[in-house]
Design a protein around this motif. Structure first.
Motif, PDB file in Angstrom:
ATOM      1  N   GLU A 159      -3.244   0.552   7.418  1.00  0.00           N
ATOM      2  CA  GLU A 159      -4.410  -0.273   7.117  1.00  0.00           C
ATOM      3  C   GLU A 159      -4.036  -1.588   6.435  1.00  0.00           C
ATOM      4  O   GLU A 159      -4.700  -2.605   6.637  1.00  0.00           O
ATOM      5  N   ASP A 160      -3.007  -1.558   5.602  1.00  0.00           N
ATOM      6  CA  ASP A 160      -2.575  -2.746   4.871  1.00  0.00           C
ATOM      7  C   ASP A 160      -1.048  -2.756   4.784  1.00  0.00           C
ATOM      8  O   ASP A 160      -0.474  -2.584   3.703  1.00  0.00           O
ATOM      9  N   PRO A 161      -0.370  -2.935   5.925  1.00  0.00           N
ATOM     10  CA  PRO A 161       1.097  -2.848   5.916  1.00  0.00           C
ATOM     11  C   PRO A 161       1.767  -3.857   4.996  1.00  0.00           C
ATOM     12  O   PRO A 161       2.770  -3.543   4.363  1.00  0.00           O
ATOM     13  N   THR A 162       1.204  -5.063   4.895  1.00  0.00           N
ATOM     14  CA  THR A 162       1.805  -6.075   4.030  1.00  0.00           C
ATOM     15  C   THR A 162       1.679  -5.680   2.559  1.00  0.00           C
ATOM     16  O   THR A 162       2.654  -5.727   1.802  1.00  0.00           O
ATOM     17  N   GLY A 163       0.470  -5.290   2.151  1.00  0.00           N
ATOM     18  CA  GLY A 163       0.264  -4.871   0.775  1.00  0.00           C
ATOM     19  C   GLY A 163       1.085  -3.634   0.438  1.00  0.00           C
ATOM     20  O   GLY A 163       1.656  -3.530  -0.660  1.00  0.00           O
ATOM     21  N   PHE A 164       1.148  -2.703   1.376  1.00  0.00           N
ATOM     22  CA  PHE A 164       1.921  -1.481   1.168  1.00  0.00           C
ATOM     23  C   PHE A 164       3.404  -1.804   0.999  1.00  0.00           C
ATOM     24  O   PHE A 164       4.058  -1.338   0.063  1.00  0.00           O
ATOM     25  N   LEU A 165       3.937  -2.623   1.911  1.00  0.00           N
ATOM     26  CA  LEU A 165       5.361  -2.953   1.862  1.00  0.00           C
ATOM     27  C   LEU A 165       5.707  -3.719   0.599  1.00  0.00           C
ATOM     28  O   LEU A 165       6.729  -3.454  -0.046  1.00  0.00           O
ATOM     29  N   ASN A 166       4.859  -4.668   0.213  1.00  0.00           N
ATOM     30  CA  ASN A 166       5.115  -5.427  -1.018  1.00  0.00           C
ATOM     31  C   ASN A 166       5.134  -4.515  -2.244  1.00  0.00           C
ATOM     32  O   ASN A 166       5.979  -4.660  -3.134  1.00  0.00           O
ATOM     33  N   ALA A 167       4.179  -3.567  -2.283  1.00  0.00           N
ATOM     34  CA  ALA A 167       4.127  -2.635  -3.412  1.00  0.00           C
ATOM     35  C   ALA A 167       5.386  -1.783  -3.460  1.00  0.00           C
ATOM     36  O   ALA A 167       5.954  -1.537  -4.536  1.00  0.00           O
ATOM     37  N   TYR A 168       5.834  -1.341  -2.300  1.00  0.00           N
ATOM     38  CA  TYR A 168       7.025  -0.497  -2.264  1.00  0.00           C
ATOM     39  C   TYR A 168       8.277  -1.270  -2.652  1.00  0.00           C
ATOM     40  O   TYR A 168       9.089  -0.795  -3.445  1.00  0.00           O
ATOM     41  N   LEU A 169       8.423  -2.472  -2.117  1.00  0.00           N
ATOM     42  CA  LEU A 169       9.611  -3.259  -2.430  1.00  0.00           C
ATOM     43  C   LEU A 169       9.645  -3.676  -3.900  1.00  0.00           C
ATOM     44  O   LEU A 169      10.718  -3.756  -4.508  1.00  0.00           O
ATOM     45  N   ASN A 170       8.489  -3.937  -4.484  1.00  0.00           N
ATOM     46  CA  ASN A 170       8.448  -4.239  -5.916  1.00  0.00           C
ATOM     47  C   ASN A 170       8.950  -3.046  -6.730  1.00  0.00           C
ATOM     48  O   ASN A 170       9.678  -3.224  -7.736  1.00  0.00           O
ATOM     49  N   PHE A 171       8.585  -1.852  -6.306  1.00  0.00           N
ATOM     50  CA  PHE A 171       9.068  -0.645  -6.976  1.00  0.00           C
ATOM     51  C   PHE A 171      10.582  -0.498  -6.796  1.00  0.00           C
ATOM     52  O   PHE A 171      11.325  -0.301  -7.776  1.00  0.00           O
ATOM     53  N   ILE A 172      11.068  -0.649  -5.580  1.00  0.00           N
ATOM     54  CA  ILE A 172      12.505  -0.503  -5.297  1.00  0.00           C
ATOM     55  C   ILE A 172      13.315  -1.551  -6.042  1.00  0.00           C
ATOM     56  O   ILE A 172      14.370  -1.263  -6.632  1.00  0.00           O
ATOM     57  N   ASN A 173      12.837  -2.784  -6.028  1.00  0.00           N
ATOM     58  CA  ASN A 173      13.597  -3.874  -6.625  1.00  0.00           C
ATOM     59  C   ASN A 173      13.522  -3.917  -8.153  1.00  0.00           C
ATOM     60  O   ASN A 173      14.167  -4.760  -8.793  1.00  0.00           O
ATOM     61  N   SER A 174      12.740  -3.011  -8.735  1.00  0.00           N
ATOM     62  CA  SER A 174      12.634  -2.979 -10.196  1.00  0.00           C
ATOM     63  C   SER A 174      13.808  -2.260 -10.839  1.00  0.00           C
ATOM     64  O   SER A 174      13.912  -2.215 -12.070  1.00  0.00           O
ATOM     65  N   PHE A 175      14.721  -1.712 -10.029  1.00  0.00           N
ATOM     66  CA  PHE A 175      15.867  -0.976 -10.566  1.00  0.00           C
ATOM     67  C   PHE A 175      17.131  -1.809 -10.427  1.00  0.00           C
ATOM     68  O   PHE A 175      17.281  -2.585  -9.500  1.00  0.00           O
TER      69      PHE A 175
END
Length: 283
Positions: A267-283
């Motif tokens: 439904e929101d691939p861009t928002g989903f991907l951004n949220a996931y990458l923000n989580f991954i890149n926080s480490f």
């Protein structure tokens, strides 16, 4: 005069027989392309479909995607390219009974078996000594929890993201089936009708093994993140989110726009991907 329920039953029998023999719809060009880009491995004489893409140069990160019910690995199609730009390997499979994987019958489908299939895929691809990120949705959330519980793989999981997790909030069966029927129009169309109620036993398994699977999340040191669509009819807002935060206070959460429902990656691939990458890149 026969009881009304007997008459209704006699009427429903031929209708059910007709329904079960309706041939599945033809695959779309997109699904044909998805299948042609995948491969198969064997688990206990069952052919299991998977896709394995090599992505970002210079990255050693690996991600395995675990799909939900009643669909398949195709659920990840809209974020696949975005993931390959971040991860060295992007891997997804169709659980047994789903998608392009075999659908044995009769068969006791279980979360435990699906977790073992993921473990076999890890060994098949020679990734047993690698650290792995898990991204799961719906049915796949429970598979991920079982993998966390097992010592074999738990030390390999570096980060876990739950998308619309259902690990501790059980919808009534009637509501769940109604939601499933509405999803069938937008699903891949390749989850066999005759297996659907056998596969649905996972709902009872969740209740039976709740302590095991919720406990795995509560006790793990693996970083957890939830991406949530507030309009999700399976995990209603705000009760689900309140319960999630109470059970897993150390997990981070991304809440998408108000109109996003149970399939946020579609439904929101861009928002989903951004949220996931923000989580991954926080480490």
């Amino acid at each position: 005069m026969k009881e009304w329920w007997v008459q209704v039953g006699l009427l429903l029998v031929p209708l059910l027989a007709i329904y079960l023999h309706i041939p599945p719809p033809k695959l779309s060009p997109a699904l044909l392309s998805w299948r042609s880009s995948g491969r198969y491995f064997t688990y206990k004489d069952q052919n299991i479909f998977y896709r394995d893409s090599t992505g970002a140069v210079g990255s050693s990160d690996i991600i395995i995607l675990l799909h939900g019910f009643p669909t398949s690995s195709y659920d990840w199609c809209k974020i696949w390219e975005g993931l390959t730009q971040r991860f060295h390997r992007v891997i997804a499979l169709d659980f047994v009974g789903f998608g392009f994987s075999d659908k044995p019958r009769p068969h006791r489908y279980s979360i435990f078996e699906q977790a073992s299939i993921v473990e076999r895929l890890v060994r098949h691809l020679g990734l047993r000594r690698q650290r792995i990120n898990l991204l799961s949705h719906d049915y796949g959330d429970t598979v991920a929890q079982e993998l966390l519980h097992r010592y074999f793989l738990s030390h390999m999981i570096t980060r876990l993201l739950l998308s619309d997790s259902e690990f501790c909030f059980f919808s009534g069966l009637e509501q769940f089936l109604g939601h499933t029927r509405s999803l069938r129009r937008q699903s891949t169309g390749i989850c066999g009708r005759r297996f659907i109620f056998s596969i649905l036993q996972y709902i009872n398994q969740r209740k039976k093994h709740r302590e095991r699977w919720v406990g795995a999340l509560m006790s793990t040191s693996v970083p957890l993140h939830l991406i949530y669509g507030p309009l999700d009819p399976v995990n209603p807002h705000p009760e689900f989110l309140q319960l999630y935060k109470k059970v897993l206070p150390t997990s981070t959460v991304s809440v998408l726009d108000d109109h996003i429902s149970h399939y946020p990656q579609l439904e929101d691939p861009t928002g989903f991907l951004n949220a996931y990458l923000n989580f991954i890149n926080s480490f």
